[in-house]
Design an enzyme around this catalytic site. Sequence first.
Site, PDB file in Angstrom:
ATOM      1  N   ASN A   1       0.876  -1.177   0.000  1.00 14.92           N
ATOM      2  CA  ASN A   1       0.000   0.000   0.000  1.00 14.92           C
ATOM      3  C   ASN A   1       0.912   1.224   0.000  1.00 14.92           C
ATOM      4  OD1 ASN A   1      -1.746   2.083   0.579  1.00 14.92           O
ATOM      5  ND2 ASN A   1      -2.260   1.368   2.647  1.00 14.92           N
ATOM      6  N   TRP A   2       0.987   1.881  -1.145  1.00 16.86           N
ATOM      7  CA  TRP A   2       1.902   3.034  -1.252  1.00 16.86           C
ATOM      8  C   TRP A   2       1.352   4.275  -0.569  1.00 16.86           C
ATOM      9  CZ3 TRP A   2       4.936   3.610  -6.520  1.00 16.86           C
ATOM     10  CH2 TRP A   2       5.796   2.508  -6.666  1.00 16.86           C
ATOM     11  N   LYS A   3       0.086   4.243  -0.170  1.00 17.68           N
ATOM     12  CA  LYS A   3      -0.537   5.413   0.470  1.00 17.68           C
ATOM     13  C   LYS A   3      -0.332   6.652  -0.413  1.00 17.68           C
ATOM     14  CE  LYS A   3       0.013   3.095   4.850  1.00 17.68           C
ATOM     15  NZ  LYS A   3       0.226   3.162   6.290  1.00 17.68           N
TER      16      LYS A   3
ATOM     17  N   SER B   1       4.099  -2.338  10.216  1.00 10.26           N
ATOM     18  CA  SER B   1       5.556  -2.381  10.382  1.00 10.26           C
ATOM     19  C   SER B   1       6.184  -3.710   9.970  1.00 10.26           C
ATOM     20  CB  SER B   1       5.946  -2.018  11.830  1.00 10.26           C
ATOM     21  OG  SER B   1       5.547  -0.691  12.126  1.00 10.26           O
TER      22      SER B   1
ATOM     23  N   GLY C   1       3.014  -1.131   4.201  1.00 10.45           N
ATOM     24  CA  GLY C   1       3.040   0.280   3.829  1.00 10.45           C
ATOM     25  C   GLY C   1       4.448   0.709   3.448  1.00 10.45           C
ATOM     26  N   GLY C   2       5.160   1.292   4.423  1.00 11.31           N
ATOM     27  CA  GLY C   2       6.472   1.883   4.159  1.00 11.31           C
ATOM     28  C   GLY C   2       7.430   0.982   3.406  1.00 11.31           C
TER      29      GLY C   2
ATOM     30  N   HIS D   1      -9.239   0.903   5.439  1.00  8.23           N
ATOM     31  CA  HIS D   1      -7.929   1.101   6.077  1.00  8.23           C
ATOM     32  C   HIS D   1      -8.114   2.054   7.268  1.00  8.23           C
ATOM     33  CE1 HIS D   1      -3.820   2.359   6.799  1.00  8.23           C
ATOM     34  NE2 HIS D   1      -3.443   1.271   6.150  1.00  8.23           N
TER      35      HIS D   1
ATOM     36  N   GLU E   1      -4.701  -5.146  10.942  1.00 12.40           N
ATOM     37  CA  GLU E   1      -3.659  -4.140  11.131  1.00 12.40           C
ATOM     38  C   GLU E   1      -3.897  -3.382  12.436  1.00 12.40           C
ATOM     39  OE1 GLU E   1      -1.878  -2.849   7.142  1.00 12.40           O
ATOM     40  OE2 GLU E   1      -3.751  -1.761   7.344  1.00 12.40           O
TER      41      GLU E   1
ATOM     42  N   GLU F   1      -6.483   4.458   8.261  1.00 14.87           N
ATOM     43  CA  GLU F   1      -6.293   5.879   7.948  1.00 14.87           C
ATOM     44  C   GLU F   1      -7.545   6.464   7.302  1.00 14.87           C
ATOM     45  OE1 GLU F   1      -2.576   5.372   5.865  1.00 14.87           O
ATOM     46  OE2 GLU F   1      -1.634   4.855   7.767  1.00 14.87           O
TER      47      GLU F   1
ATOM     48  N   GLY G   1       3.228   2.049  10.696  1.00 18.42           N
ATOM     49  CA  GLY G   1       4.198   3.120  10.492  1.00 18.42           C
ATOM     50  C   GLY G   1       4.970   3.502  11.739  1.00 18.42           C
TER      51      GLY G   1
HETATM   52  P1  PGA Z   1       3.355   0.145   7.515  1.00 12.55           P
HETATM   53  O1  PGA Z   1       1.818   0.347   7.045  1.00 12.55           O
HETATM   54  O2  PGA Z   1       3.833  -1.129   6.883  1.00 12.55           O
HETATM   55  O3  PGA Z   1       4.063   1.354   7.026  1.00 12.55           O
HETATM   56  O4  PGA Z   1       3.321   0.024   9.012  1.00 12.55           O
HETATM   57  C1  PGA Z   1       0.957  -0.737   6.961  1.00 12.55           C
HETATM   58  C2  PGA Z   1      -0.364  -0.298   6.405  1.00 12.55           C
HETATM   59  O5  PGA Z   1      -0.891   0.744   6.800  1.00 12.55           O
HETATM   60  O6  PGA Z   1      -0.948  -1.001   5.554  1.00 12.55           O
END
Ligand code: PGA
Length: 248
Positions: free
Chosen positions: A9-11, A208, A229-230, A93, A163, A95, A169
């Site tokens: 997920n590149w956000k 993470s 994510g990251g 998600h 998650e 967020e 993150g």
């Molecule tokens: P992260 O994000 O790997 O940067 O912790 C995970 C996500 O939100 O899908």
Amino acid sequence: MARKLAAGNWKMNGTGEALGEIDALVAAHPAPICDVLICPPSTLLSRMSDRTNATKIATGGQDCHANSNGAHTGDISAQMIADAGGSFVIVGHSERRADHGETDADVATKAKAVWDANLIAVICVGETLAEREAGQTIDVVAGQLAGSIPDGATGANTVIAYEPVWAIGTGKVPTLDEIAAVHADIRARLSQRFGSHGTDMSILYGGSVKPSNADDIFAVPDVDGALVGGASLKADDFGGIISALERA
Ligand code: PGA
């Protein structure tokens, strides 16, 4: 049997030059033996899909509107994601839930919209730190599953991503026992509600995940992959996670 999936997920990250990471990923992993998905910002989806078209890497959206079209400035529909080459859409998600006030009912409506476009919904659930510290993790996740997954979910149209919000993150990861407890509970609830379809649904862990912890996380029962994510932004890191899932 649930399929193994490494999902990125590149956000809100990446402009055209980031597509070089996709070329590097394809070069390093031309024929992964697990499913691989990347959900870039919608501005990159069509260009990324063109690049991954002839590969085993699938692309998808990070959210969609519940309707297929209409007067909804700034939104995109699941049909548009399909048209741009996507085959998955992440919905719910944390967020989106936090930044846009999306409720379980909103998430379920969006998941149905994803199915209507013949795409696969990645439905996200997870507790906050306060909820975990209050011992409410299982109840919170159970409530989100009940409210966010529409009737009719199968292993072919739905992936679940657990998650913990506090792990996203932050570099903080639950213990393997904590991940195992939540994934076992999710699997039991999916099987109870959806029968064999619940057994077939992939359950991803997210929060993470890195190449350095992926082997341990993927060895946990009922962890069928990761939502990343990251560490999905760089071909080397995401490739390391794909390799770990291939070994699992
Ligand atoms: P992260 O994000 O790997 O940067 O912790 C995970 C996500 O939100 O899908």
